[in-house]
Design a protein around this motif. Structure first.
Motif, PDB file in Angstrom:
ATOM      1  N   GLU A  92     -11.727  30.798  11.180  1.00 40.04           N
ATOM      2  CA  GLU A  92     -12.582  31.852  10.792  1.00 40.04           C
ATOM      3  C   GLU A  92     -12.687  32.073   9.345  1.00 40.04           C
ATOM      4  N   THR A  93     -11.340  31.018   8.819  1.00 42.36           N
ATOM      5  CA  THR A  93     -11.395  31.024   7.457  1.00 42.36           C
ATOM      6  C   THR A  93     -11.650  29.918   6.168  1.00 42.36           C
ATOM      7  N   LEU A  94     -12.405  29.104   7.407  1.00 42.78           N
ATOM      8  CA  LEU A  94     -13.092  27.897   6.848  1.00 42.78           C
ATOM      9  C   LEU A  94     -14.333  28.171   5.553  1.00 42.78           C
ATOM     10  N   LEU A  95     -15.175  28.769   6.202  1.00 40.62           N
ATOM     11  CA  LEU A  95     -16.469  28.512   5.209  1.00 40.62           C
ATOM     12  C   LEU A  95     -15.447  29.672   3.860  1.00 40.62           C
ATOM     13  N   ALA A  96     -14.672  30.872   3.732  1.00 35.80           N
ATOM     14  CA  ALA A  96     -14.529  31.652   2.955  1.00 35.80           C
ATOM     15  C   ALA A  96     -13.426  30.338   2.385  1.00 35.80           C
ATOM     16  N   MET A  97     -12.881  29.723   2.834  1.00 32.98           N
ATOM     17  CA  MET A  97     -12.182  28.757   1.012  1.00 32.98           C
ATOM     18  C   MET A  97     -12.843  27.905   0.644  1.00 32.98           C
ATOM     19  N   VAL A  98     -13.758  27.803   1.597  1.00 32.12           N
ATOM     20  CA  VAL A  98     -14.810  26.235   0.787  1.00 32.12           C
ATOM     21  C   VAL A  98     -15.963  27.260  -0.782  1.00 32.12           C
ATOM     22  N   LEU A  99     -16.344  28.655  -0.157  1.00 31.17           N
ATOM     23  CA  LEU A  99     -16.601  29.379  -1.336  1.00 31.17           C
ATOM     24  C   LEU A  99     -15.998  29.798  -2.057  1.00 31.17           C
ATOM     25  N   SER A 100     -14.858  29.836  -1.623  1.00 33.42           N
ATOM     26  CA  SER A 100     -13.696  29.758  -2.629  1.00 33.42           C
ATOM     27  C   SER A 100     -14.078  28.562  -4.138  1.00 33.42           C
ATOM     28  N   LEU A 101     -14.374  27.465  -3.901  1.00 33.93           N
ATOM     29  CA  LEU A 101     -14.669  26.582  -4.882  1.00 33.93           C
ATOM     30  C   LEU A 101     -15.886  26.433  -5.651  1.00 33.93           C
ATOM     31  N   VAL A 102     -16.404  27.139  -5.115  1.00 34.43           N
ATOM     32  CA  VAL A 102     -17.866  27.571  -5.499  1.00 34.43           C
ATOM     33  C   VAL A 102     -17.915  28.706  -6.547  1.00 34.43           C
ATOM     34  N   ARG A 103     -17.049  29.529  -6.423  1.00 38.13           N
ATOM     35  CA  ARG A 103     -16.523  30.691  -7.543  1.00 38.13           C
ATOM     36  C   ARG A 103     -15.865  30.224  -8.853  1.00 38.13           C
ATOM     37  N   ASP A 104     -15.120  29.456  -7.879  1.00 32.39           N
ATOM     38  CA  ASP A 104     -14.280  28.285  -8.764  1.00 32.39           C
ATOM     39  C   ASP A 104     -15.264  27.761  -9.953  1.00 32.39           C
ATOM     40  N   GLU A 105     -16.096  26.670  -9.760  1.00 32.13           N
ATOM     41  CA  GLU A 105     -17.166  26.255 -10.091  1.00 32.13           C
ATOM     42  C   GLU A 105     -16.640  25.104 -10.109  1.00 32.13           C
ATOM     43  N   ILE A 106     -16.004  24.312  -8.424  1.00 34.31           N
ATOM     44  CA  ILE A 106     -15.461  23.262  -9.140  1.00 34.31           C
ATOM     45  C   ILE A 106     -16.524  22.300  -7.927  1.00 34.31           C
ATOM     46  N   ILE A 107     -17.518  23.077  -7.186  1.00 36.86           N
ATOM     47  CA  ILE A 107     -18.330  22.245  -6.302  1.00 36.86           C
ATOM     48  C   ILE A 107     -19.360  23.530  -6.944  1.00 36.86           C
ATOM     49  N   ASP A 108     -21.375  23.639  -6.564  1.00 35.76           N
ATOM     50  CA  ASP A 108     -21.751  23.914  -6.300  1.00 35.76           C
ATOM     51  C   ASP A 108     -22.311  24.531  -4.753  1.00 35.76           C
ATOM     52  N   LEU A 109     -22.878  25.867  -4.118  1.00 37.90           N
ATOM     53  CA  LEU A 109     -23.674  25.656  -2.961  1.00 37.90           C
ATOM     54  C   LEU A 109     -23.918  24.456  -2.070  1.00 37.90           C
ATOM     55  N   PRO A 110     -25.495  23.789  -2.584  1.00 40.01           N
ATOM     56  CA  PRO A 110     -25.576  23.111  -1.232  1.00 40.01           C
ATOM     57  C   PRO A 110     -23.750  22.148  -1.322  1.00 40.01           C
ATOM     58  N   ARG A 111     -23.759  21.628  -2.018  1.00 44.12           N
ATOM     59  CA  ARG A 111     -22.039  20.241  -1.937  1.00 44.12           C
ATOM     60  C   ARG A 111     -21.287  21.203  -1.119  1.00 44.12           C
ATOM     61  N   ALA A 112     -21.443  22.471  -1.297  1.00 42.37           N
ATOM     62  CA  ALA A 112     -20.609  23.374  -0.224  1.00 42.37           C
ATOM     63  C   ALA A 112     -20.372  22.822   1.289  1.00 42.37           C
ATOM     64  N   PHE A 113     -22.012  23.256   1.503  1.00 39.36           N
ATOM     65  CA  PHE A 113     -22.438  22.772   2.683  1.00 39.36           C
ATOM     66  C   PHE A 113     -22.761  21.784   3.095  1.00 39.36           C
ATOM     67  N   ASP A 114     -22.494  20.769   2.245  1.00 41.46           N
ATOM     68  CA  ASP A 114     -22.749  19.329   2.658  1.00 41.46           C
ATOM     69  C   ASP A 114     -20.976  18.613   3.408  1.00 41.46           C
ATOM     70  N   LEU A 115     -19.781  19.526   2.794  1.00 42.27           N
ATOM     71  CA  LEU A 115     -18.821  19.124   3.439  1.00 42.27           C
ATOM     72  C   LEU A 115     -17.962  19.748   4.566  1.00 42.27           C
ATOM     73  N   VAL A 116     -18.524  21.014   4.554  1.00 38.21           N
ATOM     74  CA  VAL A 116     -18.850  21.692   5.768  1.00 38.21           C
ATOM     75  C   VAL A 116     -20.147  21.628   6.990  1.00 38.21           C
ATOM     76  N   SER A 117     -21.293  21.334   6.982  1.00 35.73           N
ATOM     77  CA  SER A 117     -21.922  20.929   7.587  1.00 35.73           C
ATOM     78  C   SER A 117     -22.558  19.454   7.922  1.00 35.73           C
ATOM     79  N   ARG A 118     -23.346  19.295   6.538  1.00 38.93           N
ATOM     80  CA  ARG A 118     -23.858  17.833   6.793  1.00 38.93           C
ATOM     81  C   ARG A 118     -23.086  17.002   6.801  1.00 38.93           C
ATOM     82  N   ASN A 119     -21.825  16.602   6.043  1.00 42.39           N
ATOM     83  CA  ASN A 119     -21.244  14.957   5.840  1.00 42.39           C
ATOM     84  C   ASN A 119     -21.157  15.274   7.352  1.00 42.39           C
ATOM     85  N   PRO A 120     -20.019  15.971   7.843  1.00 43.77           N
ATOM     86  CA  PRO A 120     -19.080  15.629   9.207  1.00 43.77           C
ATOM     87  C   PRO A 120     -20.566  15.699  10.235  1.00 43.77           C
ATOM     88  N   ALA A 121     -21.475  16.535  10.169  1.00 49.21           N
ATOM     89  CA  ALA A 121     -22.805  15.873  11.527  1.00 49.21           C
ATOM     90  C   ALA A 121     -23.339  14.217  10.851  1.00 49.21           C
TER      91      ALA A 121
END
Length: 410
Positions: free
Chosen positions: A317-346
């Motif tokens: 339940e917390t996976l997406l919110a925690m990864v989006l915190s990296l976007v807010r911290d300007e460590i990664i952007d949104l496309p990279r966030a979904f690469d990490l949790v969607s595209r790359n594991p697929a």
């Protein structure tokens, strides 16, 4: 459960690997039919996204339980299940059963046990388990200490072109440790192991994987030394990928203060310096996958002295919110966030999902990245609420979800 009529999700911010585009997404016959402007056809059901993010459903790599309400809450439409089950996923019949278990509203991709009983001695019937639906091979919560067995496993996996997903901690060094060696473990009198146990395991497995020409994925890499080894192997062209869970980029061993067993994890929480190294590795691409490590544990496993408590966290339940915190911290952007949790594991699992691409499965999440909420263990949809983030305010929620073009109740 099949999609009855086409759906067009209009007025959305469509997340593509190359960026975010304003437009619409059309779903038909369970697949993505079109992306763009003015793509709705006569008879389509129209869903107004109202400017929210239209993203692929999350693909969670390496969970320990099938917990559909929690996965749906988190926008997860597929999960790769670790073989550490009861009974173990070390026979084709068991793999076949699990591969069908979540359908139609959730897909489970079983990972075949690398060895019989996950005991690290005799290689399991991997080819037969692949035919039964296994998408990868996993060593489970354990490291295979016998180098000869590991080399044969990797050679077999290379022949089958299947990834080996391994736990990276030298078993002899770790023993019964529950914490990372250092000031905090010493102060609390906790059995501990050196952080170097991870790098030692990674170094050996990288060498064996290179000998075998195999694909290897380290499910969690949590130390600077381990990440440096993976980074160097990638630069040398080796077929290696690495993952981590949010706990290791959000928390350090400080979270074990007061013996809070929700922070009893495997591998254990590391130093603040290693936490920073994980965030750097996410930013520079060394880490390919962020997964939840979803492992719900009830009071019988967690309401115990720290050394006796079972490791694991309810993370779906917390996976997406925690990864989006990296976007807010300007460590990664949104496309990279979904690469990490969607595209790359697929991609690692070899499934046509995890990306908004014509012809791919219509596994779609409508996301409000700024929606605030407070994580509360007592109110989680999971079978147990053992989250180390209990009480933490956060942002980012899935507001609608489709699996194969069919809406899922959240």
């Amino acid at each position: 459960m099949k999609q009855v009529s086409p759906i067009t999700i209009a007025n959305g911010r469509i997340l593509t690997p190359s960026g975010i585009e304003d437009g619409a997404l059309r779903l038909a016959d369970g697949a993505i039919a079109a992306i763009g402007q003015d793509i709705a056809e006569e008879g389509d059901s129209i869903v107004d996204a109202r400017g929210k993010l239209v993203a692929p459903g999350l693909v969670d790599l390496g969970v320990f339980a099938v917990d559909k309400p929690a996965f749906h809450f988190g926008g997860i439409t597929r999960a790769a299940l670790m073989p550490d089950q009861s009974p173990m996923l070390d026979l084709p019949s068991r793999v076949s059963y699990i591969a069908k278990s979540g359908k139609p509203d959730f897909w489970v991709h079983p990972l075949a046990a690398a060895t019989r009983g996950l005991e690290g001695r005799e290689i399991a019937e991997i080819a037969l388990m692949r035919e039964a639906g296994a998408r990868g091979i996993a060593t489970g919560r354990k490291w295979i200490s016998d180098s000869g067995v590991m080399l044969r496993l990797l050679q077999y996996a290379a022949m089958l072109d299947m990834p080996v997903i391994t736990h990276a901690e030298d078993a002899e060094l770790v023993g019964e440790a529950v914490a990372t060696a250092g000031e905090y473990a010493t102060r609390r009198g906790l059995p501990s192991a050196p952080a170097e146990a991870e790098a030692i395991a990674i170094a050996r497995d990288l060498a064996l994987a290179e000998m075998a020409g195999a694909r290897i994925h380290f499910r969690q890499v949590t130390t600077r030394a381990g990440l440096d080894l993976v980074r160097k192997a990638k630069a040398g062209g080796q077929r290696v990928t690495a993952g981590v869970t949010p706990a290791h980029f959000m928390l350090s061993d400080l979270a074990t203060a007061e013996f809070r067993t929700f922070a009893r994890l495997s591998p254990p929480l590391r130093s603040e310096a290693d936490r920073g190294a994980v965030r750097e590795a996410i930013a520079d691409g060394t880490i390919d996958v962020v997964s939840s490590g979803h492992d719900p544990r009830g009071p019988e496993d967690k309401r115990l002295p720290f050394s006796d408590a079972e490791p694991g966290m309810a993370g779906a339940e917390t996976l997406l919110a925690m990864v989006l915190s990296l976007v807010r911290d300007e460590i990664i952007d949104l496309p990279r966030a979904f690469d990490l949790v969607s595209r790359n594991p697929a991609n690692l699992l070899g499934v046509d999902a995890g990306e908004l691409k014509s012809g791919f499965e219509a596994d779609i999440a409508l996301v409000d990245p700024d929606k605030p909420w407070v994580i509360q263990s007592a109110k989680m949809a999971a079978t147990a609420g053992n989250t180390p983030f209990d009480g933490q305010p956060t942002q980012g929620r899935v507001t609608a979800l489709w699996k194969g073009g069919v809406a899922i109740d959240l």
